[in-house]
Scaffold this motif. Structure first.
Motif, short mmCIF file in Angstrom:
data_model
loop_
_atom_site.label_atom_id
_atom_site.label_comp_id
_atom_site.label_asym_id
_atom_site.label_seq_id
_atom_site.Cartn_x
_atom_site.Cartn_y
_atom_site.Cartn_z
N ASP A 204 1.10 -1.35 -0.11
CA ASP A 204 0.06 -0.01 -0.03
C ASP A 204 0.91 1.08 -0.05
N ASP A 205 2.20 1.12 0.53
CA ASP A 205 3.02 2.34 0.42
C ASP A 205 3.52 2.84 -0.75
N ARG A 206 3.45 1.81 -2.01
CA ARG A 206 3.97 2.05 -3.01
C ARG A 206 3.32 3.36 -3.62
N VAL A 207 4.51 4.03 -4.62
CA VAL A 207 3.76 5.40 -5.12
C VAL A 207 3.04 5.23 -6.31
N LYS A 208 1.53 5.67 -6.26
CA LYS A 208 0.61 5.20 -7.33
C LYS A 208 0.87 6.52 -8.40
N ILE A 209 1.02 6.11 -9.68
CA ILE A 209 1.40 7.25 -10.72
C ILE A 209 0.07 7.74 -11.24
N TRP A 210 -0.97 6.91 -11.45
CA TRP A 210 -2.10 7.60 -11.95
C TRP A 210 -2.80 8.68 -11.27
N PRO A 211 -2.71 8.80 -9.88
CA PRO A 211 -3.39 9.87 -9.18
C PRO A 211 -2.92 11.00 -9.42
N ILE A 212 -1.36 11.05 -9.44
CA ILE A 212 -0.42 12.05 -9.69
C ILE A 212 -0.74 12.63 -11.13
N ILE A 213 -0.88 11.75 -12.15
CA ILE A 213 -1.27 12.27 -13.67
C ILE A 213 -2.59 12.69 -13.54
N LYS A 214 -3.56 12.39 -12.74
CA LYS A 214 -4.96 12.77 -12.98
C LYS A 214 -5.15 14.24 -12.21
N ASP A 215 -4.46 14.43 -11.11
CA ASP A 215 -4.14 15.64 -10.70
C ASP A 215 -3.87 16.66 -11.58
N SER A 216 -2.70 16.41 -12.23
CA SER A 216 -2.20 17.19 -13.36
C SER A 216 -3.09 17.49 -14.25
N LEU A 217 -3.93 16.58 -14.68
CA LEU A 217 -4.59 16.77 -15.98
C LEU A 217 -6.02 17.61 -15.57
N GLN A 218 -6.33 17.32 -14.04
CA GLN A 218 -7.44 18.19 -13.64
C GLN A 218 -7.07 19.81 -13.12
N GLY A 219 -5.78 19.78 -13.18
CA GLY A 219 -5.42 21.39 -12.70
C GLY A 219 -6.02 22.49 -13.78
N SER A 220 -6.28 23.58 -13.18
CA SER A 220 -6.97 24.54 -13.79
C SER A 220 -6.28 24.96 -15.24
N ALA A 221 -5.06 25.10 -15.13
CA ALA A 221 -4.27 25.66 -16.47
C ALA A 221 -4.24 24.38 -17.62
N LEU A 222 -3.69 23.22 -17.11
CA LEU A 222 -3.62 22.23 -18.14
C LEU A 222 -5.21 21.86 -18.57
N SER A 223 -6.20 21.99 -17.87
CA SER A 223 -7.60 21.60 -18.23
C SER A 223 -7.98 22.51 -19.19
N ALA A 224 -7.73 23.61 -19.05
CA ALA A 224 -8.10 24.85 -20.07
C ALA A 224 -7.38 24.48 -21.32
N LEU A 225 -6.10 24.36 -21.41
CA LEU A 225 -5.50 24.00 -22.56
C LEU A 225 -5.99 22.85 -23.29
N LEU A 226 -6.10 21.76 -22.43
CA LEU A 226 -6.60 20.53 -23.06
C LEU A 226 -8.28 20.71 -23.54
N ILE A 227 -8.90 21.39 -22.80
CA ILE A 227 -10.27 21.76 -23.71
C ILE A 227 -10.13 22.30 -24.95
N GLY A 228 -9.18 23.30 -25.22
CA GLY A 228 -9.12 24.15 -26.36
C GLY A 228 -8.50 23.15 -27.43
N LEU A 229 -7.80 22.42 -27.12
CA LEU A 229 -7.27 21.48 -28.00
C LEU A 229 -8.35 20.37 -28.62
N ALA A 230 -9.01 20.05 -27.55
CA ALA A 230 -9.92 19.01 -27.73
C ALA A 230 -11.23 19.47 -28.82
N LEU A 231 -11.68 21.05 -28.41
CA LEU A 231 -12.67 21.92 -29.29
C LEU A 231 -11.99 22.10 -30.59
#
Length: 371
Positions: A204-231
């Motif tokens: 259970d102490d092992r570092v979990k990578i996906w939550p880190i990536i998820k937090d980064s993707l859900q950050g306001s700056a990156l989310s705005a950029l990705l929304i624009g890219l998708a649109l």
């Protein structure tokens, strides 16, 4: 000598751009003690608008581009983001008075990308008529996420190792005391010191990578950029892009630079609370990181035809340090790190260096590269 003279001429002209002028103006206004303040909600809205515009333009370009052309620059962006953190781990972390977790968090923040610096670089390049691949702005997450993930993973590994070493040291001490008193109270697996409870030993102490990536993707700056890219990629937003986002871009950016200048001056107080090595790192790191990315981008230029403007933008992204999405991600991922160290060094020195020196420097090099 002709190369140097040409570069210095172009570098000097970059320093006179409105983008850099507003940044320096914000610093001067704050230094003079002005009570001018821009509400945080307006600041976040401006960043959102700028990154939506960058994302839209990138998405439109990707829709009409050859995806294979992006592969090598994207790979180099990933390599740069990871490399920046490792550089901090063998330079800043070794300086006197610097905690390793603080150095790793600082490296992660400097490896992550500033949306405002990206927007500033694009504006200066467009004002100079420098051509670049419109999808180059989409390299943002390829550098941002790997840097944050690497910093958090290395900090977690280091913290677990420290806990394990401390545990083993205490265990050895208890054994020594038990032997001296004629007993052996800390027999491995026993009631007082079994190895089964060793810190860092469970799955259970092992570092979990996906939550880190998820937090980064859900950050306001990156989310705005990705929304624009998708649109931009999946819809046809050209009409609203040309009539609304494009005309507002430079005006909004000028306000953002003013705010960042005032913020930089305010953060100097925080930087004084930590070791002076952070100031040295923040002065050197943006340019060093930019030169690394510029060198890799030049390889892509030779091998795949990546434009000089794209090379400059990759270097500008590398020279930047995250100012919006990075800090909360690092606060959650490395809670033991001191925010005054990594945020203070980034905002007070790193970002102004990246914008005031890095942008004109790498654009000037790119112009010289392109003849």
């Amino acid at each position: 000598m002709d190369f140097l003279a040409d570069f210095l001429t172009k570098f000097g002209s970059q320093l006179q751009s409105p983008t850099l002028g507003f940044l320096l103006g914000g610093i001067v206004v704050a230094a003079l003690g002005s009570r001018l303040a821009i509400p945080d909600a307006i600041y976040k809205f401006i960043v959102f608008m700028l990154l939506i515009k960058v994302g839209l333009s990138g998405g439109i370009a990707i829709r009409n581009a050859n995806i294979a052309e992006m592969l090598l620059p994207a790979l180099f962006a990933v390599i740069t983001g990871i490399l920046i953190v490792f550089i901090a781990s063998v330079t800043l972390a070794k300086m006197p008075g610097i905690r390793t977790v603080d150095a790793l968090a600082t490296g992660g923040l400097f490896g992550a990308v500033s949306g405002s610096t990206l927007a500033a670089g694009i504006t200066v390049m467009e004002g100079q008529g420098i051509e670049y691949e419109a999808w180059a702005g989409a390299l943002y997450p390829f550098m941002d996420i790997p840097a944050l993930v690497t910093a958090i993973v290395l900090a977690s590994i280091y913290t677990r190792k420290r806990k394990r070493d401390k545990y083993l040291k205490n265990e050895a001490y208890l054994k020594k005391e038990a032997v001296a008193s004629g007993g052996y109270a800390s027999e491995p697996g026993g009631s007082t010191g079994g190895y089964a409870s060793e810190p860092g030993g469970s799955a259970d102490d092992r570092v979990k990578i996906w939550p880190i990536i998820k937090d980064s993707l859900q950050g306001s700056a990156l989310s705005a950029l990705l929304i624009g890219l998708a649109l931009g990629l999946l819809t046809r937003p050209e009409s609203v892009f040309e009539s609304f986002y494009e005309p507002l871009f430079r005006g909004l950016l000028s306000i953002l630079m003013l705010v960042m200048g005032m913020e930089a001056w305010a953060r100097l107080g925080e930087l004084r609370k930590v070791a002076q090595w952070y100031a040295v790192y923040a002065l050197v790191a943006p340019l060093l990181h930019g030169f690394i990315a510029f060198g890799l981008g030049y390889i892509a230029h030779i091998t795949t035809g990546f434009s000089p403007g794209g090379v400059a933008l990759l270097a500008i992204i590398a020279a930047s340090s995250s100012d919006i999405s990075g800090p909360p991600t690092l606060r959650g991922g490395i809670p033991s790190a001191n925010p005054s160290a990594y945020i203070g060094s980034s905002t007070a020195i790193g970002t102004p260096i990246a914008i005031a020196i890095g942008i004109p420097l790498f654009i000037g090099l790119a112009q010289t590269l392109g003849g």
